[in-house]
Enzyme design. Sequence first.
Site, PDB file in Angstrom:
ATOM      1  N   GLY A  31       4.416  22.199  10.379  1.00 53.66           N
ATOM      2  CA  GLY A  31       5.598  21.434  10.700  1.00 53.66           C
ATOM      3  C   GLY A  31       6.670  21.820   9.607  1.00 53.66           C
ATOM      4  N   THR A  69      12.260   8.977  10.636  1.00 54.84           N
ATOM      5  CA  THR A  69      11.560   7.549  10.420  1.00 54.84           C
ATOM      6  C   THR A  69      10.054   7.758  10.317  1.00 54.84           C
ATOM      7  OG1 THR A  69      11.341   7.828  12.804  1.00 54.84           O
ATOM      8  CG2 THR A  69      13.379   6.977  12.008  1.00 54.84           C
ATOM      9  N   ALA A  70       9.576   8.883  10.635  1.00 53.69           N
ATOM     10  CA  ALA A  70       8.032   8.772  10.507  1.00 53.69           C
ATOM     11  C   ALA A  70       7.475   9.514   9.320  1.00 53.69           C
ATOM     12  CB  ALA A  70       7.395   9.379  11.930  1.00 53.69           C
ATOM     13  N   GLY A  71       8.173   9.988   8.372  1.00 57.32           N
ATOM     14  CA  GLY A  71       7.935  10.649   7.514  1.00 57.32           C
ATOM     15  C   GLY A  71       7.158  11.967   7.643  1.00 57.32           C
ATOM     16  N   HIS A  81      10.227  13.775   8.717  1.00 57.24           N
ATOM     17  CA  HIS A  81      10.759  13.232  10.121  1.00 57.24           C
ATOM     18  C   HIS A  81      11.475  12.029   9.569  1.00 57.24           C
ATOM     19  CE1 HIS A  81      10.471  10.786  13.776  1.00 57.24           C
ATOM     20  NE2 HIS A  81      10.141  11.969  14.490  1.00 57.24           N
ATOM     21  N   HIS A 100       0.884  -1.258   0.013  1.00 63.41           N
ATOM     22  CA  HIS A 100       0.026   0.031  -0.064  1.00 63.41           C
ATOM     23  C   HIS A 100       0.946   1.287  -0.069  1.00 63.41           C
ATOM     24  CE1 HIS A 100      -3.049   2.743   1.006  1.00 63.41           C
ATOM     25  NE2 HIS A 100      -4.024   1.739   1.094  1.00 63.41           N
TER      26      HIS A 100
END
Lengths: 299, 299
Positions: free
Chosen positions: B163, B170-172, B168, B82
């Site tokens: 933002g 690791t968290a995109g 980020h 996905h």
Amino acid sequence: MPKVIECIPNVSEGRRADVVESIAAAVRGVPGVRLLDHSSDPSHNRSVFTFAGDAAGVTAAVLAIYERAIPAIDLRTHKGEHPRLGAVDVVPFVPIEGVTMNDCVALAKSVGAEVAARFGIPVYLYEEASNNPARKNLEDIRRGEFEGLAAKLADPQWKPDYGPAVPHATAGASIIGARMPLIAYNINLNTDRLDVATKIAAAIRQSSGGFRFVKAAGFELKDRGIVQVSMNLTNYEKTPIFRVFETVKREAERYGVSILESEIVGLVPSAALNAAAEFYLQIAGFNPEQVLENKLREP
Amino acid sequence: MPKVIECIPNVSEGRRADVVESIAAAVRGVPGVRLLDHSSDPSHNRSVFTFAGDAAGVTAAVLAIYERAIPAIDLRTHKGEHPRLGAVDVVPFVPIEGVTMNDCVALAKSVGAEVAARFGIPVYLYEEASNNPARKNLEDIRRGEFEGLAAKLADPQWKPDYGPAVPHATAGASIIGARMPLIAYNINLNTDRLDVATKIAAAIRQSSGGFRFVKAAGFELKDRGIVQVSMNLTNYEKTPIFRVFETVKREAERYGVSILESEIVGLVPSAALNAAAEFYLQIAGFNPEQVLENKLREP
């Protein structure tokens, strides 16, 4: 799903607002019970209270109604157009959610026994709670009214289900039972021909050969120049709204008449509307748990 | 009526049961919020959480999800079928009861600002919450995925709504917004002709000229020897189920095909079913307050 029982006591007072409000306040004061509606008819001299809660809650609310109604209402001087047997005349319990009809029958019996024991009032069980096919119908039990009650109770065939075989001096007797929710449903026809509404009403109601759980009559709505088939649907699971609607529509075609609109008067259980959506949309495998609001109400 | 907002975060983890369960537990731990469902797809490597509550409750639950997801998920090593832009990929807020779309738009913006401030994650607003017509569609925002995110954020046209303009590590990034409830609705046809399902799907979906809030495709159900028009209805108020059903029925007649059945997959708002009952029964003047269960849920 939460357990929800609806209860709709009919009380023989529809003129003195202070008495009606005192009874409504008593219901509102019971924790876990919600008073959904109350309405009074002065010509009937009668009020209808609608509330819901679990078994313990509705039991407490019914007993609270008796506590207020008995000292306030005297059937010896009560006059009104609506037939009545007692101060708290009729108390039906109705399964709404998470409870069965059998649960409501058991509740009617326990409340009936408690009313008789606590207040000395004779109690007849009716409809689904009836123990006797000849004493199932409300109108049959109420025939003779308060004025004929002493004679009726003295007849061995009309010995009450609970309590003494003599009337309470001022509060008469009570009729307590269980039934399905009743849906007041009208279909308005695109015609001013009363005979069409009358014939369709006869075609669909049980009393003249129609659907088992339909009561119906034809009326004129003179101000609008149309007619109406006015109905009570007494078991929407066994005689669903959509089947009645489709039958009225087909019968009307016979006379070259179409349906203008229908209307639901008052409250309707969600399941009765969902059944229509399922039927017309041909939904297979529908589960009430799929309705978002039902998921939200789970305890 | 109570105020109810549904929230359906899509999180980029569908294989490690302990991570998924830790996120579910975080949602369950928020007072006033009900976790209605969660499901994980290992091949997508993605999980969908469905919960509901008031604005304060769903805000707290979303922030709790970030608290658990950020340390547990690393997009640099995440693989799945996905498309995804971030660890907490998409967060839609959906008005269910007693709240407007505008309320959900305001909520998306306040949660978006909080996520950016607290976790240093770039946030794009989408659908009804979007401030920019070119950045309304989820697929457009997600194009390029995590792997292309640094380049996308550096493009002035894709400056995030909240933002930093860098991913980020690791968290995109996250895509947060507001939309109507989505109804997954399928209609099965009495034929094995896939071309019929495909042509009907094209006739009814927005992308090829059909109803604005319908996405549709035709599929074979080989084991049953029939075909299906599979749909997402993205705004049941403006494109109601009954209108789609009646159009599919009429289009199928063109090919001598009838509707076998339809099915609702997952949850459906009560109002979407009631609208079908109102339409087919021609109910005039219907009010949601007439539904008994709605009265019971009033605060």
